[in-house]
Design an enzyme around this catalytic site. Structure first.
Site, PDB file in Angstrom:
ATOM      1  N   LYS A 142       0.817  -1.220   0.000  1.00 27.04           N
ATOM      2  CA  LYS A 142       0.000   0.000   0.000  1.00 27.04           C
ATOM      3  C   LYS A 142       0.847   1.264   0.000  1.00 27.04           C
ATOM      4  O   LYS A 142       0.401   2.309  -0.450  1.00 27.04           O
ATOM      5  CB  LYS A 142      -0.939   0.017   1.224  1.00 27.04           C
ATOM      6  CG  LYS A 142      -2.151  -0.884   1.067  1.00 27.04           C
ATOM      7  CD  LYS A 142      -3.165  -0.588   2.160  1.00 27.04           C
ATOM      8  CE  LYS A 142      -4.377  -1.491   2.076  1.00 27.04           C
ATOM      9  NZ  LYS A 142      -5.297  -1.292   3.199  1.00 27.04           N
ATOM     10  N   LYS A 169      -5.361 -10.085  -6.553  1.00 27.24           N
ATOM     11  CA  LYS A 169      -6.533 -10.291  -5.694  1.00 27.24           C
ATOM     12  C   LYS A 169      -7.640  -9.288  -6.034  1.00 27.24           C
ATOM     13  O   LYS A 169      -7.354  -8.123  -6.283  1.00 27.24           O
ATOM     14  CB  LYS A 169      -6.034 -10.109  -4.248  1.00 27.24           C
ATOM     15  CG  LYS A 169      -7.068  -9.955  -3.205  1.00 27.24           C
ATOM     16  CD  LYS A 169      -6.444  -9.500  -1.894  1.00 27.24           C
ATOM     17  CE  LYS A 169      -6.470  -7.996  -1.755  1.00 27.24           C
ATOM     18  NZ  LYS A 169      -6.397  -7.487  -0.376  1.00 27.24           N
ATOM     19  N   LYS A 208     -11.389  -3.837  -3.339  1.00 26.75           N
ATOM     20  CA  LYS A 208     -12.189  -2.611  -3.402  1.00 26.75           C
ATOM     21  C   LYS A 208     -11.379  -1.473  -4.001  1.00 26.75           C
ATOM     22  O   LYS A 208     -11.909  -0.605  -4.657  1.00 26.75           O
ATOM     23  CB  LYS A 208     -12.596  -2.180  -1.982  1.00 26.75           C
ATOM     24  CG  LYS A 208     -13.629  -3.069  -1.351  1.00 26.75           C
ATOM     25  CD  LYS A 208     -14.037  -2.551   0.017  1.00 26.75           C
ATOM     26  CE  LYS A 208     -13.183  -3.154   1.111  1.00 26.75           C
ATOM     27  NZ  LYS A 208     -13.854  -3.394   2.361  1.00 26.75           N
TER      28      LYS A 208
HETATM   29  P1  TYM Z   1     -11.006  -5.763   4.268  1.00 21.38           P
HETATM   30  O1  TYM Z   1     -12.036  -4.740   4.537  1.00 21.38           O
HETATM   31  O2  TYM Z   1      -9.965  -5.468   3.236  1.00 21.38           O
HETATM   32  O3  TYM Z   1     -11.704  -7.116   3.823  1.00 21.38           O
HETATM   33  C1  TYM Z   1     -12.715  -7.731   4.605  1.00 21.38           C
HETATM   34  C2  TYM Z   1     -12.584  -9.240   4.498  1.00 21.38           C
HETATM   35  O4  TYM Z   1     -12.670  -9.653   3.126  1.00 21.38           O
HETATM   36  C3  TYM Z   1     -11.569 -10.497   2.813  1.00 21.38           C
HETATM   37  N1  TYM Z   1     -11.211 -10.296   1.385  1.00 21.38           N
HETATM   38  C4  TYM Z   1     -11.076 -11.286   0.493  1.00 21.38           C
HETATM   39  N2  TYM Z   1     -11.241 -12.624   0.602  1.00 21.38           N
HETATM   40  C5  TYM Z   1     -11.055 -13.363  -0.522  1.00 21.38           C
HETATM   41  N3  TYM Z   1     -10.723 -12.834  -1.727  1.00 21.38           N
HETATM   42  C6  TYM Z   1     -10.549 -11.498  -1.884  1.00 21.38           C
HETATM   43  N4  TYM Z   1     -10.239 -10.998  -3.068  1.00 21.38           N
HETATM   44  C7  TYM Z   1     -10.734 -10.669  -0.730  1.00 21.38           C
HETATM   45  N5  TYM Z   1     -10.653  -9.322  -0.533  1.00 21.38           N
HETATM   46  C8  TYM Z   1     -10.943  -9.120   0.778  1.00 21.38           C
HETATM   47  C9  TYM Z   1     -10.454 -10.033   3.734  1.00 21.38           C
HETATM   48  O5  TYM Z   1      -9.478 -11.038   3.895  1.00 21.38           O
HETATM   49  C10 TYM Z   1     -11.229  -9.750   5.006  1.00 21.38           C
HETATM   50  O6  TYM Z   1     -11.419 -10.948   5.749  1.00 21.38           O
HETATM   51  N6  TYM Z   1      -7.757  -5.449   8.029  1.00 21.38           N
HETATM   52  C11 TYM Z   1      -9.029  -5.979   7.654  1.00 21.38           C
HETATM   53  C12 TYM Z   1     -10.174  -5.525   8.550  1.00 21.38           C
HETATM   54  C13 TYM Z   1      -9.975  -5.754  10.013  1.00 21.38           C
HETATM   55  C14 TYM Z   1     -10.028  -6.995  10.694  1.00 21.38           C
HETATM   56  C15 TYM Z   1      -9.847  -6.692  12.076  1.00 21.38           C
HETATM   57  C16 TYM Z   1     -10.210  -8.314  10.264  1.00 21.38           C
HETATM   58  C17 TYM Z   1      -9.763  -4.789  10.955  1.00 21.38           C
HETATM   59  N7  TYM Z   1      -9.694  -5.354  12.202  1.00 21.38           N
HETATM   60  C18 TYM Z   1      -9.834  -7.693  13.030  1.00 21.38           C
HETATM   61  C19 TYM Z   1     -10.193  -9.310  11.238  1.00 21.38           C
HETATM   62  C20 TYM Z   1     -10.016  -9.003  12.592  1.00 21.38           C
HETATM   63  C21 TYM Z   1      -9.351  -5.527   6.240  1.00 21.38           C
HETATM   64  O7  TYM Z   1      -8.876  -4.534   5.770  1.00 21.38           O
HETATM   65  O8  TYM Z   1     -10.324  -6.242   5.617  1.00 21.38           O
END
Ligand code: TYM
Length: 347
Positions: free
Chosen positions: A125, A206, A209
């Protein structure tokens, strides 16, 4: 502090506690749904569940304020529409519960900088950015705080979050070593299917968003059926005609399409391949995958619009979620403050 039902539940031995989070930045895409949300919904029985809309994480890169507010509500509506049940899962907004930011600060002070600089998501990032916020580097510590505040056993996430959950474990272990047993050491739960949904325009990257603006990259959970058909029609495949799972990078496009079909239908790999033996080429494959995606999303979209018609009720559910979450995390935070030597205010 009032002991809520959830506080007692959280203290109940034997019940597994689940925590996960999702950022309210950008439109929710199929990777979020298949890699995370669908599994949260399916496994919410018999566990104590916390699902957090992580707005503090979202602003580690600039978000237009009105848009962030709109997307936070919209994301909450998607989570309920997808089937999270407010009686089984606590759904709440991170900034509504001050313990999260507080935990982050204290955990910062036991986390070596080197651990953060090694995070691959930070490296990705921050690459080619002129200015990078301190928040972006600190992001995984905030995430560790989210998880550790709830004595979490299981963290269901997509593959891209594995390294962050590993870091949360390292931070928990270090804190426990320095200040005495305080945190449960959590485990990442990563499903075999759906954990890494790839971009339709580029199956080596991947689905994300952040690239939603690129035509044909992502499928939005709220996309209209016609748009979904169009996105799949444009999906990159290869010059062959074999419809089977494969590790060959040349065939990553077909592999990704079959993976999406597999996680939605819940069928085994050989059953999925069997479903396509009579397919007439990749055009047919794309049309059939689009069809199962549209069918899966249709009821969610319908419920989403119903929920958005009554945002008052949505806000009430989120307030209830925040109250439950605070009733678990505030006492935990008090325990942490006590351990590090703070004086607690007397009432
Ligand atoms: P975020 O918002 O990017 O994504 C949310 C969840 O979606 C999953 N994900 C995917 N899974 C499969 N294929 C993809 N292309 C894909 N894109 C996204 C992510 O793995 C995630 O599970 N840091 C985290 C948010 C967070 C969090 C936490 C998660 C903050 N605190 C505590 C677990 C526990 C994030 O940015 O997710």
């Amino acid at each position: 502090m009032q002991t809520s039902e959830l506080t007692r539940e959280a203290a109940a031995p034997g019940k597994r506690r689940v925590f996960s989070g999702i950022q309210p930045s950008g439109e929710v895409q199929l990777g979020n749904y298949l890699g995370a949300i669908k599994g949260w919904v399916e496994r919410q029985e018999d566990k104590t569940n916390f699902f957090c809309l992580v707005d503090l994480h979202a602003i580690t890169v600039y978000q237009e304020p009105e848009e962030l507010r709109r997307q936070t509500r919209s994301l909450a509506a998607i989570l309920f529409a997808a089937g999270l049940d407010p009686d089984k899962s606590t759904v709440f907004i991170q900034s509504h519960v001050p313990a999260h930011a507080e935990a982050c600060w204290i955990l910062n002070c036991v986390t070596p900088m080197g651990w953060l600089e090694r995070m691959t998501q930070f490296k990705d990032k921050s690459a080619n950015q002129e200015r990078v916020s301190a928040g972006l580097l600190d992001y995984p510590v905030l995430m560790a705080g989210d998880i550790l505040l709830y004595d979490t056993h299981e963290v269901p996430v997509g593959e891209d979050q594995r390294q962050h959950v590993e870091l949360a474990r390292d931070i928990a272990e270090r804190f426990n070593r320095v200040y005495g047993e305080t945190f449960v050491v959590p485990e990442a739960v990563i499903a075999e299917a759906g954990a890494r949904v790839m971009g339709l325009n580029d199956p080596t990257a991947k689905m994300s968003k952040s690239f939603s603006h690129i035509r044909g990259h992502a499928v939005g959970v709220l996309d209209e059926p016609k748009e979904i058909e169009r996105s799949f029609k444009r999906a990159v495949t290869d010059s062959g005609n074999e419809i089977t799972f494969s590790d060959d990078p040349e065939r990553a496009g077909v592999n990704n399409l079959l993976g999406i079909y597999k996680v939605i239908t819940g069928r085994s790999s050989s059953q999925v391949e069997g479903d396509f033996v009579d397919a007439r080429g990749y055009g047919d494959l794309k049309a059939r995958v689009a069809e199962v995606v549209i069918e899966e999303l249709a009821p969610i979209q319908k419920r989403y619009h119903e929920i958005m018609d009554d945002v008052g009720e949505l806000d009430r559910l989120l307030a209830r979620g925040a109250e439950h979450a605070a009733s678990v995390s505030t006492p935990k935070m008090d325990e942490v403050k006590e351990k590090v030597g703070f004086t607690l205010p007397r009432s």
